[in-house]
Enzyme design. Structure first.
Site, PDB file in Angstrom:
ATOM      1  N   CYS A  95      25.244  10.725  -0.014  1.00  0.00           N
ATOM      2  CA  CYS A  95      23.923  11.359  -0.015  1.00  0.00           C
ATOM      3  C   CYS A  95      23.663  11.743   1.439  1.00  0.00           C
ATOM      4  CB  CYS A  95      22.860  10.408  -0.524  1.00  0.00           C
ATOM      5  SG  CYS A  95      22.588   9.041   0.600  1.00  0.00           S
ATOM      6  N   LYS A 126      11.291  -0.585  -6.575  1.00  0.00           N
ATOM      7  CA  LYS A 126      12.435   0.168  -7.135  1.00  0.00           C
ATOM      8  C   LYS A 126      13.736  -0.594  -6.848  1.00  0.00           C
ATOM      9  CE  LYS A 126      14.213   3.594  -4.470  1.00  0.00           C
ATOM     10  NZ  LYS A 126      15.656   3.497  -4.208  1.00  0.00           N
ATOM     11  N   ASN A 127      13.883  -1.094  -5.635  1.00  0.00           N
ATOM     12  CA  ASN A 127      15.150  -1.720  -5.242  1.00  0.00           C
ATOM     13  C   ASN A 127      15.335  -3.126  -5.785  1.00  0.00           C
ATOM     14  OD1 ASN A 127      15.698   0.669  -4.032  1.00  0.00           O
ATOM     15  ND2 ASN A 127      15.517  -0.075  -1.924  1.00  0.00           N
ATOM     16  N   ARG A 163      11.493  10.010  -6.189  1.00  0.00           N
ATOM     17  CA  ARG A 163      12.554   9.065  -6.570  1.00  0.00           C
ATOM     18  C   ARG A 163      12.114   7.635  -6.312  1.00  0.00           C
ATOM     19  NH1 ARG A 163      17.884   9.542  -3.799  1.00  0.00           N
ATOM     20  NH2 ARG A 163      17.913   7.519  -4.798  1.00  0.00           N
ATOM     21  N   ASP A 211      14.865   1.145   5.825  1.00  0.00           N
ATOM     22  CA  ASP A 211      14.014   1.955   4.934  1.00  0.00           C
ATOM     23  C   ASP A 211      12.627   2.202   5.511  1.00  0.00           C
ATOM     24  OD1 ASP A 211      15.316   0.671   1.770  1.00  0.00           O
ATOM     25  OD2 ASP A 211      16.097   2.073   3.253  1.00  0.00           O
ATOM     26  N   ARG A 251      28.008   6.457   1.706  1.00  0.00           N
ATOM     27  CA  ARG A 251      27.715   5.477   0.648  1.00  0.00           C
ATOM     28  C   ARG A 251      29.004   5.013  -0.044  1.00  0.00           C
ATOM     29  NH1 ARG A 251      22.122   5.894  -0.133  1.00  0.00           N
ATOM     30  NH2 ARG A 251      22.199   3.713  -0.774  1.00  0.00           N
TER      31      ARG A 251
HETATM   32  C1  EPZ Z   1      20.394  -0.674  -0.591  1.00  0.00           C
HETATM   33  O1  EPZ Z   1      21.410   0.318  -0.544  1.00  0.00           O
HETATM   34  C2  EPZ Z   1      19.093   0.072  -0.887  1.00  0.00           C
HETATM   35  N1  EPZ Z   1      19.207   0.743  -2.180  1.00  0.00           N
HETATM   36  C3  EPZ Z   1      18.833   1.100   0.212  1.00  0.00           C
HETATM   37  O2  EPZ Z   1      17.583   1.718  -0.063  1.00  0.00           O
HETATM   38  C4  EPZ Z   1      18.720   0.358   1.544  1.00  0.00           C
HETATM   39  O3  EPZ Z   1      18.521   1.308   2.575  1.00  0.00           O
HETATM   40  C5  EPZ Z   1      20.022  -0.423   1.789  1.00  0.00           C
HETATM   41  O4  EPZ Z   1      20.253  -1.332   0.678  1.00  0.00           O
HETATM   42  C6  EPZ Z   1      19.980  -1.228   3.067  1.00  0.00           C
HETATM   43  O5  EPZ Z   1      18.909  -2.135   3.010  1.00  0.00           O
HETATM   44  C7  EPZ Z   1      18.951   0.013  -3.299  1.00  0.00           C
HETATM   45  O6  EPZ Z   1      18.664  -1.177  -3.243  1.00  0.00           O
HETATM   46  C8  EPZ Z   1      19.030   0.753  -4.593  1.00  0.00           C
HETATM   47  P1  EPZ Z   1      24.258  -1.566   1.563  1.00  0.00           P
HETATM   48  P2  EPZ Z   1      22.975  -0.148  -0.546  1.00  0.00           P
HETATM   49  O7  EPZ Z   1      25.346  -1.765   0.585  1.00  0.00           O
HETATM   50  O8  EPZ Z   1      23.145  -1.285  -1.450  1.00  0.00           O
HETATM   51  C9  EPZ Z   1      27.839   0.474   3.913  1.00  0.00           C
HETATM   52  C10 EPZ Z   1      16.135   3.497  -0.465  1.00  0.00           C
HETATM   53  O9  EPZ Z   1      15.652   4.284   0.317  1.00  0.00           O
HETATM   54  N2  EPZ Z   1      28.638   0.085   2.740  1.00  0.00           N
HETATM   55  O10 EPZ Z   1      23.550  -2.758   2.143  1.00  0.00           O
HETATM   56  O11 EPZ Z   1      23.801   1.060  -0.756  1.00  0.00           O
HETATM   57  C11 EPZ Z   1      26.777   1.503   3.561  1.00  0.00           C
HETATM   58  O12 EPZ Z   1      27.316   2.818   3.625  1.00  0.00           O
HETATM   59  C12 EPZ Z   1      17.602   3.120  -0.370  1.00  0.00           C
HETATM   60  O13 EPZ Z   1      15.519   2.886  -1.378  1.00  0.00           O
HETATM   61  C13 EPZ Z   1      30.023   0.247   2.792  1.00  0.00           C
HETATM   62  O14 EPZ Z   1      30.583   0.711   3.776  1.00  0.00           O
HETATM   63  O15 EPZ Z   1      23.120  -0.615   0.966  1.00  0.00           O
HETATM   64  C14 EPZ Z   1      25.733   1.274   4.624  1.00  0.00           C
HETATM   65  O16 EPZ Z   1      26.139   1.927   5.810  1.00  0.00           O
HETATM   66  C15 EPZ Z   1      18.304   3.971   0.666  1.00  0.00           C
HETATM   67  N3  EPZ Z   1      30.754  -0.118   1.708  1.00  0.00           N
HETATM   68  C16 EPZ Z   1      25.797  -0.242   4.841  1.00  0.00           C
HETATM   69  O17 EPZ Z   1      27.075  -0.672   4.339  1.00  0.00           O
HETATM   70  C17 EPZ Z   1      30.180  -0.650   0.575  1.00  0.00           C
HETATM   71  O18 EPZ Z   1      30.902  -0.990  -0.385  1.00  0.00           O
HETATM   72  C18 EPZ Z   1      24.725  -1.004   4.086  1.00  0.00           C
HETATM   73  O19 EPZ Z   1      24.815  -0.633   2.726  1.00  0.00           O
HETATM   74  C19 EPZ Z   1      28.770  -0.792   0.543  1.00  0.00           C
HETATM   75  C20 EPZ Z   1      28.023  -0.428   1.644  1.00  0.00           C
END
Ligand code: EPZ
Length: 420
Positions: free
Chosen positions: A118, A22-23, A400, A308, A123
């Site tokens: 969420c 999915k990711n 999902r 994850d 996020r």
């Molecule tokens: C991706 O989310 C994945 N989703 C998540 O999987 C996964 O847990 C995550 O990466 C970490 O590996 C998809 O690929 C669709 P990040 P993403 O940007 O891109 C903060 C699942 O279960 N952050 O690496 O949102 C954020 O809040 C999902 O499949 C900011 O502060 O993760 C988090 O604390 C859940 N500002 C951390 O960084 C931003 O602009 C890492 O987020 C972006 C992120």
């Protein structure tokens, strides 16, 4: 709302076929907005988030032709392209923000809903916005929408991410493909799904080169060619089934997965006592009679242990022979499964982002509530080894990200039923 009825304990045995990731599929699908030519994407997982992303692309003017088995899609551009990504679609799937980069790069205009938070965290998308701004995007946030535009093409430049972000890395790489000149992105996230995205884009003629561990260079081009691409397998699903083999003392062969993408996880499970044999495209894993506890597990960015799989590992550690600790460094609120596990008899204490897990727990079946996608599958793992019946409510969270998990589990001997 659907729920699962599970009767434990069980021991799993047999073959499991991992679905597409999915990711990896979500950013690849979002990036098809860059294309004028037809694109074919294969090995899609049949999960809700993919359906949502395809609906989002349709709302932006893409013509979507899904195969009968819904595992591959042909996407062509229609005449009436749109640049409005509505809240109704983006709120259920935060990855909706990934259409911002391609829309700005292609049409120099976008109105995309802020994803909203969420259960696992707020996020925010500040890293997405600041990086796209560096490439020339101007934006204002009004009434929950990002109103963005650029004066003509985006302009390549040198950017170093202040923090590692999977989504912000993906959005920026996609946008840079059509920018003017060269973009160098440093301190990128390097999850295998991101490499799958760059492999897909390169197969369509994008000029992308990884020049360092976390550094990628993208030379902007005018347009991408038609492409046909098969998405990589889901490493989190594979890791989940490895943990299922360990927790039930079962033994399974996990098919169509490259063991390299879950090397860290396999090393941990070996340390806990699992017997593991790897070959090019499959993993054989046998759970041990006694599970050793693990200290100081930390979730971090790839190639470290992934957030994850944190909930799933926590369930396994409840069954180990001593005390373990897990620190969640990625999301601010990713211990929702703890309260539910306690209902099954788990002895876990949480202090800020650290959980202390007592081993030697034997779970008693109970009524449970899912919270987020990965926490839900952790409850399924616990229910599989709990004595008696468990009901898991709100499994739409599971749907999902896991393709018909009950069928895969039933095939390896789990007594599980979906009640609609
Ligand atoms: C991706 O989310 C994945 N989703 C998540 O999987 C996964 O847990 C995550 O990466 C970490 O590996 C998809 O690929 C669709 P990040 P993403 O940007 O891109 C903060 C699942 O279960 N952050 O690496 O949102 C954020 O809040 C999902 O499949 C900011 O502060 O993760 C988090 O604390 C859940 N500002 C951390 O960084 C931003 O602009 C890492 O987020 C972006 C992120």
């Amino acid at each position: 709302m659907d729920k699962f009825l599970i009767k434990g304990p069980c021991k799993i045995k047999g073959n499991v076929y991992v679905s597409g990731s999915k990711n990896a599929a979500l950013p690849i699908l979002a990036s098809t907005l860059l294309f004028d030519q037809t694109v074919k994407i294969k090995n899609l997982p049949r999960v809700k988030d993919i359906e949502t992303m395809l609906n989002l692309l349709k709302s932006l003017g893409s013509i979507i032709k899904l195969s009968k088995n819904k595992k591959s899609v042909i996407i062509t551009k229609s005449k009436n392209k749109k640049v409005f990504a509505s809240y109704s679609l983006v709120k259920t799937m935060r990855a909706g923000i990934l259409v911002l980069g391609p829309l700005i790069a292609k049409y120099h205009k976008a109105i995309t809903s802020l994803p909203g938070g969420c259960l696992i965290g707020a996020r925010p998308v500040n890293y997405h916005l600041s990086t796209l701004k560096r490439l020339g995007m101007k934006y204002q946030i009004r009434k929950g929408y990002i109103h963005a535009n650029s004066k003509g093409k985006l302009k390549g430049t040198k950017i170093k991410f202040s923090n590692i972000s999977v989504g912000a890395t993906e959005n920026s790489i996609i946008a840079a493909c059509l920018a003017k000149g060269k973009t160098i992105l440093k301190n990128c996230a390097i999850e295998p799904e991101i490499k799958d995205l760059t492999k897909f884009l390169s197969s369509a003629g994008a000029k992308i080169k990884w020049t360092g561990k976390r550094t990628v260079e993208i030379e902007g081009i005018n347009s991408l060619n038609s492409a046909s691409y098969s998405v990589m397998s889901d490493r989190i699903e594979a890791g989940t089934f490895c943990i299922a083999a360990c927790i039930t003392r079962g033994n399974i062969v996990i098919k169509n997965i490259d063991p390299k993408v879950i090397q860290t996880e396999l090393n941990l499970l070996k340390k806990m006592g699992a017997k593991i044999k790897k070959s090019k495209n499959e993993i054989y894993i046998k759970g041990p009679k006694k599970l050793k506890s693990l200290n100081n597990i930390e979730t971090k960015e790839y190639p470290n242990f992934p957030t994850d799989l944190q909930a799933q590992l926590m369930v396994l550690l409840c069954r180990s022979d001593g005390r373990s600790t897990i620190t969640e460094n990625i999301f601010e609120n990713r211990f929702m499964h703890v309260a539910e596990l306690r209902r099954l008899g788990a002895k876990i204490s949480v202090k800020e982002n650290k959980a202390i897990i007592e081993g030697g727990t034997s779970f008693q079946g109970a009524e449970l509530m899912s919270s987020d996608l990965r926490a839900s599958v952790a409850l399924v793992l616990a229910a599989m080894v709990a004595y008696g019946k468990s009901t898991i409510n709100r499994i739409y969270h599971l749907d999902r990200g896991y393709e018909k998990i009950e069928n895969k589990l039933r095939k390896v001997g789990v007594n599980i039923k979906r009640i609609s």
